[in-house]
Scaffold this motif. Structure first.
Motif, mmCIF file in Angstrom:
data_model
loop_
_atom_site.group_PDB
_atom_site.id
_atom_site.type_symbol
_atom_site.label_atom_id
_atom_site.label_comp_id
_atom_site.label_asym_id
_atom_site.label_seq_id
_atom_site.Cartn_x
_atom_site.Cartn_y
_atom_site.Cartn_z
ATOM 1 N N PHE A 238 4.597 7.178 2.214
ATOM 2 C CA PHE A 238 4.674 6.158 3.252
ATOM 3 C C PHE A 238 4.188 4.864 2.629
ATOM 4 C CE2 PHE A 238 5.466 5.094 7.482
ATOM 5 C CZ PHE A 238 4.403 4.473 8.112
ATOM 6 N N GLN B 260 -3.983 11.102 3.878
ATOM 7 C CA GLN B 260 -4.903 10.359 3.030
ATOM 8 C C GLN B 260 -4.915 8.893 3.427
ATOM 9 O OE1 GLN B 260 -4.719 10.991 -1.197
ATOM 10 N NE2 GLN B 260 -3.846 13.040 -0.960
ATOM 11 N N SER B 261 -5.787 8.161 2.789
ATOM 12 C CA SER B 261 -5.926 6.760 3.135
ATOM 13 C C SER B 261 -4.872 5.911 2.433
ATOM 14 C CB SER B 261 -7.325 6.289 2.748
ATOM 15 O OG SER B 261 -7.534 4.979 3.201
ATOM 16 N N LEU B 262 -4.951 4.635 2.691
ATOM 17 C CA LEU B 262 -4.029 3.706 2.052
ATOM 18 C C LEU B 262 -4.592 3.289 0.703
ATOM 19 C CD1 LEU B 262 -3.813 3.269 5.285
ATOM 20 C CD2 LEU B 262 -2.528 1.241 4.654
ATOM 21 N N GLN C 88 0.554 5.376 1.115
ATOM 22 C CA GLN C 88 -0.257 6.329 1.853
ATOM 23 C C GLN C 88 0.319 7.721 1.689
ATOM 24 O OE1 GLN C 88 -0.387 5.858 6.141
ATOM 25 N NE2 GLN C 88 -2.480 6.640 6.231
ATOM 26 N N TYR D 231 0.842 -1.187 0.000
ATOM 27 C CA TYR D 231 0.000 0.000 0.000
ATOM 28 C C TYR D 231 0.879 1.240 0.000
ATOM 29 C CZ TYR D 231 -4.034 -2.892 1.374
ATOM 30 O OH TYR D 231 -5.034 -3.815 1.424
#
Lengths: 117, 115
Positions: free
Chosen positions: A91, A42-44, A38, A36
């Motif tokens: 990330f 924000q979201s993954l 990120q 994922y």
């Protein structure tokens, strides 16, 4: 619970270089691992699904030549960001499951923060 | 397509007050639902999950969530918030692929706890 470890936790590199991030399942075997990304606040977003012994399955819009994924063993998947650019700074989080099927709980690594200068 | 909506980007509650974080999902079949918590700069920790059975699910750290099929919701609750609960919370829906469980995450809700 099961443990998933990522290394390095932080990496800073120059633009144009390649960076490798490792994801290890420490106490279980994982046929499948997920990568994922990120962005700040924000979201993954799922980038790709890494399958041991076969090619990764990439989500739409993810450049497979930019983000190379190798799942060399049942406990290790690597994500290589090739020719990194500042927009690749993010990330990155991996996850893995000890089992397949819908009840296979996903365990997440601690994440790796990439900063490209 | 599967999707998850967390309508609240930020929520601030007083320590000791109750908490409810909202989550709505869109999924054609029976959903597998999760709540994760993320502290700054760290990975995700599973709070609880729903696969089937009792629609009220108990998790770690005193959290619970209730699955309401009619409302397509899976809201997270805690009766009394502690300062250490300040973090970002993600709701996710999982669906079965041939190789395992694939998760789609909501945008997250940042919880701030004031003393």
């Amino acid at each position: 619970g099961a443990v998933v470890s990522q290394h390095p936790s932080r990496v800073i590199c120059k633009s144009g270089t390649s960076v490798k991030i490792e994801c290890r399942s420490l106490d279980f075997q994982a046929t499948t691992m997920f990568w994922y990304r990120q962005f700040p606040k924000q979201s993954l977003m799922l980038m790709a699904t890494s399958n041991e012994g076969s090619k990764a399955t990439y989500e739409q819009g993810v450049e497979k030549d930019k983000f190379l994924i190798n799942h060399a063993s049942l406990t290790l998947s690597t994500l290589t960001v090739t020719s990194a650019h500042p927009e690749d700074s993010s990330f990155y989080i991996c996850s893995a499951s000890p089992g397949t099927g819908a009840t296979g709980e996903l365990f997440f690594g601690e994440g790796s923060r990439l900063t490209v200068l | 397509a599967q999707s998850v909506t967390q309508p609240d980007i930020h929520i601030t509650v007083s320590e000791g007050a109750s908490l409810e974080l909202r989550c709505n999902y869109s999924y054609g079949a029976t959903p597998y639902l999760f709540w994760y918590v993320q502290s700054p700069g760290q990975g995700l920790q599973l709070l609880l999950k729903y696969f089937s059975g009792d629609t009220l699910v108990q998790g770690i750290k005193g959290f619970e969530a209730e699955f309401k099929r009619s409302q397509s919701s899976f809201n997270l609750r805690k009766p009394s918030v502690h300062w250490s609960d300040a973090a970002e919370y993600f709701c996710a829906v999982g669906y079965l692929m041939e190789y395992g469980n694939k998760l789609v995450f909501g945008a997250g809700t940042i919880l701030r706890v004031k003393s």
